[in-house]
Design a protein around this motif. Structure first.
Motif, PDB file in Angstrom:
ATOM      1  N   LEU A 149      37.532  40.019  39.740  1.00  0.00           N
ATOM      2  CA  LEU A 149      36.139  39.825  39.377  1.00  0.00           C
ATOM      3  C   LEU A 149      35.740  38.430  39.271  1.00  0.00           C
ATOM      4  O   LEU A 149      36.819  37.606  38.880  1.00  0.00           O
ATOM      5  N   THR A 150      34.934  38.190  39.554  1.00  0.00           N
ATOM      6  CA  THR A 150      34.261  36.919  39.291  1.00  0.00           C
ATOM      7  C   THR A 150      33.980  36.505  37.772  1.00  0.00           C
ATOM      8  O   THR A 150      33.987  37.571  37.013  1.00  0.00           O
ATOM      9  N   GLN A 151      33.815  35.215  37.580  1.00  0.00           N
ATOM     10  CA  GLN A 151      33.467  34.994  36.153  1.00  0.00           C
ATOM     11  C   GLN A 151      32.380  35.673  35.660  1.00  0.00           C
ATOM     12  O   GLN A 151      32.541  36.438  34.370  1.00  0.00           O
ATOM     13  N   ARG A 152      31.235  36.222  36.128  1.00  0.00           N
ATOM     14  CA  ARG A 152      30.175  36.674  35.835  1.00  0.00           C
ATOM     15  C   ARG A 152      30.282  38.134  35.711  1.00  0.00           C
ATOM     16  O   ARG A 152      30.183  38.831  34.664  1.00  0.00           O
ATOM     17  N   GLU A 153      31.152  38.651  36.659  1.00  0.00           N
ATOM     18  CA  GLU A 153      31.439  40.287  36.655  1.00  0.00           C
ATOM     19  C   GLU A 153      32.420  40.464  35.501  1.00  0.00           C
ATOM     20  O   GLU A 153      32.101  41.356  34.633  1.00  0.00           O
ATOM     21  N   PRO A 192      29.258  34.041  30.393  1.00  0.00           N
ATOM     22  CA  PRO A 192      30.160  33.475  31.298  1.00  0.00           C
ATOM     23  C   PRO A 192      30.731  32.048  30.707  1.00  0.00           C
ATOM     24  O   PRO A 192      31.802  31.689  30.980  1.00  0.00           O
ATOM     25  N   GLU A 224      34.429  30.527  29.960  1.00  0.00           N
ATOM     26  CA  GLU A 224      34.774  29.275  30.339  1.00  0.00           C
ATOM     27  C   GLU A 224      35.574  28.641  28.864  1.00  0.00           C
ATOM     28  O   GLU A 224      36.572  28.015  29.198  1.00  0.00           O
ATOM     29  N   TYR A 247      43.928  35.112  33.779  1.00  0.00           N
ATOM     30  CA  TYR A 247      42.725  34.616  34.962  1.00  0.00           C
ATOM     31  C   TYR A 247      43.457  33.930  36.153  1.00  0.00           C
ATOM     32  O   TYR A 247      44.834  33.663  35.986  1.00  0.00           O
ATOM     33  N   LYS A 250      43.313  31.223  39.467  1.00  0.00           N
ATOM     34  CA  LYS A 250      42.656  30.303  40.052  1.00  0.00           C
ATOM     35  C   LYS A 250      43.009  30.105  41.459  1.00  0.00           C
ATOM     36  O   LYS A 250      44.287  29.915  41.924  1.00  0.00           O
ATOM     37  N   ARG A 289      37.884  28.793  42.875  1.00  0.00           N
ATOM     38  CA  ARG A 289      37.495  29.979  42.287  1.00  0.00           C
ATOM     39  C   ARG A 289      38.366  30.438  40.866  1.00  0.00           C
ATOM     40  O   ARG A 289      39.698  30.328  41.178  1.00  0.00           O
ATOM     41  N   LEU A 327      39.168  33.758  39.062  1.00  0.00           N
ATOM     42  CA  LEU A 327      38.961  35.267  39.069  1.00  0.00           C
ATOM     43  C   LEU A 327      39.838  35.970  38.083  1.00  0.00           C
ATOM     44  O   LEU A 327      40.758  35.652  37.721  1.00  0.00           O
ATOM     45  N   TYR A 328      39.190  37.287  37.765  1.00  0.00           N
ATOM     46  CA  TYR A 328      39.943  38.066  36.692  1.00  0.00           C
ATOM     47  C   TYR A 328      40.376  39.448  37.419  1.00  0.00           C
ATOM     48  O   TYR A 328      39.624  40.134  38.096  1.00  0.00           O
TER      49      TYR A 328
END
Length: 66
Positions: A5-9, A18, A22, A33, A35, A39, A41-42
């Motif tokens: 998942l992206t940071q927003r997701e 978000p 951070e 997470y 890196k 990017r 990602l989680y």
């Protein structure tokens, strides 16, 4: 490979902003997470594990704080 998942997701899944994720990365408080290049990602499994570790049964129970 599991879906990442992206940071927003990830923030949406955790119901956090978000920016909060951070901040949690900087303090080491948040979920694990990955890196990859630039990017962040989680893994859903890492988010599940992190939220499970935050379970409390009373307000007097000691635990990690922000």
């Amino acid at each position: 490979m599991p879906q990442l998942l992206t940071q927003r997701e990830a923030a949406d899944l955790c119901r956090l902003s978000p920016r909060t994720l951070e901040r949690y990365r900087c303090t080491g408080f948040g979920p694990a997470y990955r890196k990859i290049g630039r990017r962040v990602l989680y893994s859903p499994a890492d988010i599940d594990a992190w939220t499970a570790s935050r379970v409390r049964t009373s307000t007097s129970q000691r635990g990690a704080t922000q």
